[in-house]
Design a protein around this motif. Structure first.
Motif, PDB file in Angstrom:
ATOM      1  N   ALA A 124       0.983  -1.284   0.418  1.00 12.74           N
ATOM      2  CA  ALA A 124       0.043  -0.130  -0.136  1.00 12.74           C
ATOM      3  C   ALA A 124       0.905   1.405  -0.474  1.00 12.74           C
ATOM      4  O   ALA A 124       0.203   2.163  -0.034  1.00 12.74           O
ATOM      5  N   GLY A 125       2.136   1.235  -0.592  1.00 10.17           N
ATOM      6  CA  GLY A 125       3.137   2.149  -0.466  1.00 10.17           C
ATOM      7  C   GLY A 125       3.928   2.467   0.984  1.00 10.17           C
ATOM      8  O   GLY A 125       3.650   1.901   2.341  1.00 10.17           O
ATOM      9  N   ILE A 126       5.051   2.932   1.045  1.00  2.00           N
ATOM     10  CA  ILE A 126       6.089   2.987   1.479  1.00  2.00           C
ATOM     11  C   ILE A 126       5.340   4.661   3.572  1.00  2.00           C
ATOM     12  O   ILE A 126       5.576   5.245   3.115  1.00  2.00           O
ATOM     13  N   PRO A 127       5.077   3.328   4.357  1.00  3.78           N
ATOM     14  CA  PRO A 127       4.831   4.512   5.850  1.00  3.78           C
ATOM     15  C   PRO A 127       6.462   5.027   5.957  1.00  3.78           C
ATOM     16  O   PRO A 127       6.975   4.685   5.712  1.00  3.78           O
ATOM     17  N   GLY A 128       5.782   6.663   6.221  1.00  3.49           N
ATOM     18  CA  GLY A 128       6.958   7.648   6.681  1.00  3.49           C
ATOM     19  C   GLY A 128       7.486   7.032   7.779  1.00  3.49           C
ATOM     20  O   GLY A 128       8.831   7.464   7.560  1.00  3.49           O
ATOM     21  N   MET A 129       7.214   5.921   9.077  1.00  6.54           N
ATOM     22  CA  MET A 129       7.750   5.121   9.926  1.00  6.54           C
ATOM     23  C   MET A 129       9.209   4.847   9.792  1.00  6.54           C
ATOM     24  O   MET A 129       9.576   4.605  10.118  1.00  6.54           O
ATOM     25  N   LEU A 130       9.182   4.892   8.375  1.00 10.67           N
ATOM     26  CA  LEU A 130       9.878   3.429   8.480  1.00 10.67           C
ATOM     27  C   LEU A 130      11.146   4.586   6.789  1.00 10.67           C
ATOM     28  O   LEU A 130      12.180   4.011   6.873  1.00 10.67           O
ATOM     29  N   GLU A 131      10.704   5.886   6.874  1.00  9.19           N
ATOM     30  CA  GLU A 131      11.562   6.548   6.158  1.00  9.19           C
ATOM     31  C   GLU A 131      12.872   7.131   7.072  1.00  9.19           C
ATOM     32  O   GLU A 131      12.309   7.337   7.906  1.00  9.19           O
ATOM     33  N   ASP A 132      13.782   7.414   6.101  1.00  5.69           N
ATOM     34  CA  ASP A 132      15.008   8.776   6.731  1.00  5.69           C
ATOM     35  C   ASP A 132      15.606   7.884   8.678  1.00  5.69           C
ATOM     36  O   ASP A 132      15.415   8.511   9.090  1.00  5.69           O
ATOM     37  N   LEU A 133      15.650   6.322   8.229  1.00  3.78           N
ATOM     38  CA  LEU A 133      16.127   5.453   9.613  1.00  3.78           C
ATOM     39  C   LEU A 133      17.788   6.202   9.264  1.00  3.78           C
ATOM     40  O   LEU A 133      17.783   6.115   8.385  1.00  3.78           O
ATOM     41  N   HIS A 134      18.657   6.351  10.719  1.00  5.16           N
ATOM     42  CA  HIS A 134      19.568   6.122  10.717  1.00  5.16           C
ATOM     43  C   HIS A 134      21.089   5.521  11.564  1.00  5.16           C
ATOM     44  O   HIS A 134      20.275   5.099  12.976  1.00  5.16           O
ATOM     45  N   GLU A 135      21.520   4.822  11.208  1.00 11.51           N
ATOM     46  CA  GLU A 135      22.707   3.975  11.671  1.00 11.51           C
ATOM     47  C   GLU A 135      21.164   2.506  12.254  1.00 11.51           C
ATOM     48  O   GLU A 135      21.843   1.719  13.080  1.00 11.51           O
ATOM     49  N   GLN A 136      20.244   2.605  11.535  1.00 10.72           N
ATOM     50  CA  GLN A 136      19.676   1.339  11.832  1.00 10.72           C
ATOM     51  C   GLN A 136      19.845   0.008  10.370  1.00 10.72           C
ATOM     52  O   GLN A 136      19.569   1.345   9.031  1.00 10.72           O
ATOM     53  N   TYR A 137      19.940  -0.584  10.423  1.00 11.89           N
ATOM     54  CA  TYR A 137      19.730  -1.490   9.116  1.00 11.89           C
ATOM     55  C   TYR A 137      18.280  -2.050   8.610  1.00 11.89           C
ATOM     56  O   TYR A 137      17.897  -3.004   9.581  1.00 11.89           O
ATOM     57  N   LEU A 138      17.513  -1.646   7.682  1.00  9.33           N
ATOM     58  CA  LEU A 138      16.239  -2.157   7.506  1.00  9.33           C
ATOM     59  C   LEU A 138      15.959  -2.764   5.747  1.00  9.33           C
ATOM     60  O   LEU A 138      16.696  -2.403   5.075  1.00  9.33           O
ATOM     61  N   LEU A 139      15.971  -4.186   6.295  1.00 11.21           N
ATOM     62  CA  LEU A 139      15.797  -5.124   5.335  1.00 11.21           C
ATOM     63  C   LEU A 139      14.697  -5.209   5.086  1.00 11.21           C
ATOM     64  O   LEU A 139      13.657  -5.711   5.992  1.00 11.21           O
ATOM     65  N   PRO A 140      14.222  -6.358   3.950  1.00  8.06           N
ATOM     66  CA  PRO A 140      14.901  -5.330   2.712  1.00  8.06           C
ATOM     67  C   PRO A 140      14.733  -3.820   2.565  1.00  8.06           C
ATOM     68  O   PRO A 140      14.077  -3.057   3.026  1.00  8.06           O
ATOM     69  N   PRO A 141      15.579  -3.289   1.610  1.00  5.23           N
ATOM     70  CA  PRO A 141      15.614  -2.201   1.234  1.00  5.23           C
ATOM     71  C   PRO A 141      14.162  -0.905   0.750  1.00  5.23           C
ATOM     72  O   PRO A 141      13.377  -2.073   0.889  1.00  5.23           O
ATOM     73  N   LEU A 142      13.749  -0.280   1.470  1.00  4.64           N
ATOM     74  CA  LEU A 142      12.660  -0.008   0.603  1.00  4.64           C
ATOM     75  C   LEU A 142      12.196   0.356  -0.671  1.00  4.64           C
ATOM     76  O   LEU A 142      10.928  -0.015  -0.890  1.00  4.64           O
ATOM     77  N   HIS A 143      12.962  -0.090  -1.218  1.00  4.91           N
ATOM     78  CA  HIS A 143      12.836   0.144  -2.932  1.00  4.91           C
ATOM     79  C   HIS A 143      12.194  -1.180  -2.982  1.00  4.91           C
ATOM     80  O   HIS A 143      12.373  -1.329  -4.677  1.00  4.91           O
ATOM     81  N   ALA A 144      12.574  -2.190  -2.048  1.00  6.90           N
ATOM     82  CA  ALA A 144      12.066  -3.613  -2.293  1.00  6.90           C
ATOM     83  C   ALA A 144      10.997  -3.733  -2.090  1.00  6.90           C
ATOM     84  O   ALA A 144       9.897  -5.020  -2.523  1.00  6.90           O
ATOM     85  N   GLY A 145       9.938  -2.372  -1.742  1.00  5.75           N
ATOM     86  CA  GLY A 145       8.797  -2.197  -1.477  1.00  5.75           C
ATOM     87  C   GLY A 145       7.907  -2.831  -2.353  1.00  5.75           C
ATOM     88  O   GLY A 145       8.226  -2.450  -3.917  1.00  5.75           O
TER      89      GLY A 145
END
Lengths: 431, 431
Positions: B180-201
């Motif tokens: 349904a789209g990328i929640p703002g909550m997941l954007e602009d995280l720092h020093e944390q690894y987000l897997l898979p990356p958002l562009h895999a959404g």
């Protein structure tokens, strides 16, 4: 899961099991950080003894045989770990040369070699076997009891490389402990990976170095868990060079044994252990665990005339002056059908991939089980090592105990990594 | 080993199987070298269809669910692979935040989440679950059919980091496709690894990009094995933006389908395949595989009035203008108890760790099986993937077939790696 294993373990080991289980994330993280700084041996097996009040590695083998004692179930884990190991060491590898021990007529040993060959073939390598035995001058095919067949070929040495006829390997894996010394054929190889390195060979490796490294590792680990390192560390004393030939003076060994027995006695008192301590006297180098002597009183060593022959035997065919090691004896209180049992854990790269129980019907709890007459009971060790069940009562869950064994085995493997770094003759020194 | 699987596969696939088996060392080496240049997705599942004359991945899922469909036997392999993955990404990791899909009331899905949690706990991490569902404002415990329980907590976002109350993770693992789209909550995280990356959404990923990368990978691999890439590559045509609302013009889709059907017909002729080709029309983005349309003649698309509703349904709740993909239809000729079956392969990091057959009694060989009514048959896939038996007659050995499935699944995973590199908005460009 461990139907025939009769154990009545309680006390400190159950506390240790509970502590290890609840600290799993901290333990795994600690290992990950250690492996960032240190390189695991290519493959390792570790003999462990569980005394109920103490759990310790007593032998760390860097040229492990006995892979055929593991269940078929462990193969995928070993293959996956082998893939990881190859990827790190030599990703461009195509050909692996496996050098077995001299004992090519021992079909039991060769079944182990066939298992190893299978693991590396399934990891995607061309595997061939080359022997150091100068008597083998052309390919020999050996029939194995399970119907398999294995071919051993003579090695071909060129100025810079070692291989076989029409086979140039990128990596050479030794399953030969090189107890009799390092063959010139293996020296001065260029652009080939020789694993384990020559300074891990049986003729140069010193047990005292290993247990010194293990003590260091055990202390670090004990600090992480907030526990007494003695619970996992077998104490030892290195006695330096001892003349075990005619007119031998065993004063140094006797003094070492006496001091160590005193230290163990104090530890037993601290933990309320009502047992008679013992130490194990063995040669500091040489083949794994063969020929050790159990001593409960240093005075036993006074009976020099009687003992001299035994000690000469310990030194094997080596020189009559050899270094001796006196090690804290750790009884094993695991049983399988009334026979004394001790777990042996197998690792490939940094991963525990399997294990079995070594059992010996004719040996006591304070004796070396790695002796003629030993039998091997493969268990679902590999599977359950990875499946501990937090929350289950300590001592009641085989997977939880196996996880703990895997942790201790990995500590011994890490110690071997420290040891090989410290003894590397080619190491660059930055003092 | 695969007792209920009735297959009568022959022809090109058996040749491919033989070729793959004999080329194992070359294949594994090629993968090792590819993984030196490219990073595997954290976890991947791949749907494969075996047409007897052709074997191809039809869907590559970067947020795989269904881990509960795998056998318990695969757990140790998954744990070992998870250990390897964590070690590479974030060795200092202690805490893992797992974000499940929205469907927390679906106990089947949540059993999958519980399995994933178990894998990462056994790999030595503290694992907790945080939900993107804004309706969940405090911890909710969910009882699972197998007696297990799982707790889902509301996410806590600070300026730079995402976590839970009293839980600051180093790594955040999404099991939520973000369709349904990328929640703002997941954007602009720092020093944390987000897997898979958002562009895999799911809302941004394009199937056409994946299959373009897959074609590149399949060509490289086919060159290595000296074979026609078509044997493993489903052809496709991207039709660009199509207005699927009122007054829709399906000319582009029709033209794409027509051209592709012609290409397939020529290939069928080349290989003497007496079947009627078909293509599958689906939205180029969005949830995995749901809502696809089987087309055997582009004229079927002329019946626009009737089809418009179907196409609107394909676009789902998204915009009425969407990109469409026309893909070569690969029939599946595997059967289990008369039901059509297709293998699904699961990977963690670069390792195949398990798989199962998806079967659907009410669907045809040319239809999508990933639909309500599908059932799942776990097989000893993980074990046997690692244990191919070179020398066994092609088509006769389940382990050999599974090894081949694992190779094709890994090709699709490698394609996903290429795809994510090519579509990475933060990639540095060195032109």
């Amino acid at each position: 899961m461990v139907p025939h294993l009769v154990t009545a373990l309680n006390g400190p080991i159950n506390e240790l099991e509970a502590r290890v289980l609840e600290s799993m994330p901290a333990i795994e993280r600690w290992f990950r950080l250690e492996w960032m700084e240190h390189t695991p041996p290519f493959y390792t097996s570790v003999d462990i003894r569980n005394a109920g009040f103490k759990l310790a590695p007593v032998e760390t083998n860097l040229f492990p045989g006995g892979w055929n004692n593991l269940t078929e179930d462990m193969l995928p884990l070993a293959v996956q770990a082998a893939m990881a190991a190859i990827e790190k060491i030599c990703p461009e590898a195509k050909n692996l040369l496996l050098i077995p021990g001299q004992d090519t007529r021992n079909s039991f040993y060769m079944t182990n070699v066939a298992r190893l060959r299978r693991i590396f073939m399934l990891a995607g390598l061309n595997v061939r076997l080359g022997t150091l035995d100068p008597a083998i001058t052309e390919s020999v095919s050996i029939d194995l009891p399970d119907g398999d067949q294995i071919t051993v070929e003579p090695l071909v040495r060129t100025e810079r490389r070692l291989g076989l006829k029409n086979f140039d390997p990128c990596t050479i894996l030794l399953n030969n402990e090189l107890s009799a010394g390092i063959p010139g054929m293996l020296e001065d190889l260029h652009e080939q990976y020789l694993l384990p390195p020559l300074h891990a060979g049986g003729s140069v490796r010193r047990k005292a170095n290993h247990f010194q490294s293990y003590e260091e590792v055990a202390k670090k680990f004990a600090k992480l868990l907030g526990m007494d390192p003695w619970l996992i560390n077998p104490m030892y004393a290195s006695c330096g060079d001892v003349d075990v030939g005619e007119g031998a003076s065993l004063e140094a060994v006797k003094a070492g044994a006496d001091a160590l027995l005193g230290k163990i006695r104090r530890k037993y008192k601290e933990y309320g252990i009502n047992e008679k301590p013992f130490v194990v006297v063995k040669a500091d180098s040489g083949a794994s665990g063969l020929g050790s002597m159990t001593v409960r009183d240093a005075k036993e060593l006074d009976a020099l005339d009687r003992r001299r022959r035994d000690l000469s035997a310990l030194a094997g065919s080596g020189p009559q002056v050899c270094r001796m090691l006196v090690q804290e004896g750790v009884p094993t209180y695991e049983r399988m059908n009334d026979a004394v049992a001790e777990p042996v854990v197998y690792m490939m790269d940094r991963y525990v991939v399997g294990g079995f129980y070594r059992i010996h019907a004719d040996r006591g709890v304070d004796e070396n089980l790695n002796a003629p007459g030993a039998r091997f009971v493969p268990l679902a060790f590999a599977q359950s090592h990875h499946l501990p069940r937090p929350g289950v009562k300590p001592g009641a869950s085989a997977p939880n105990r196996f996880y703990m064994y895997g942790v201790v085995a990995r500590l011994a493997m890490l110690a071997a990594s420290y040891e090989l770094e410290a003894t590397d003759p080619d190491a660059e020194v930055y003092d």
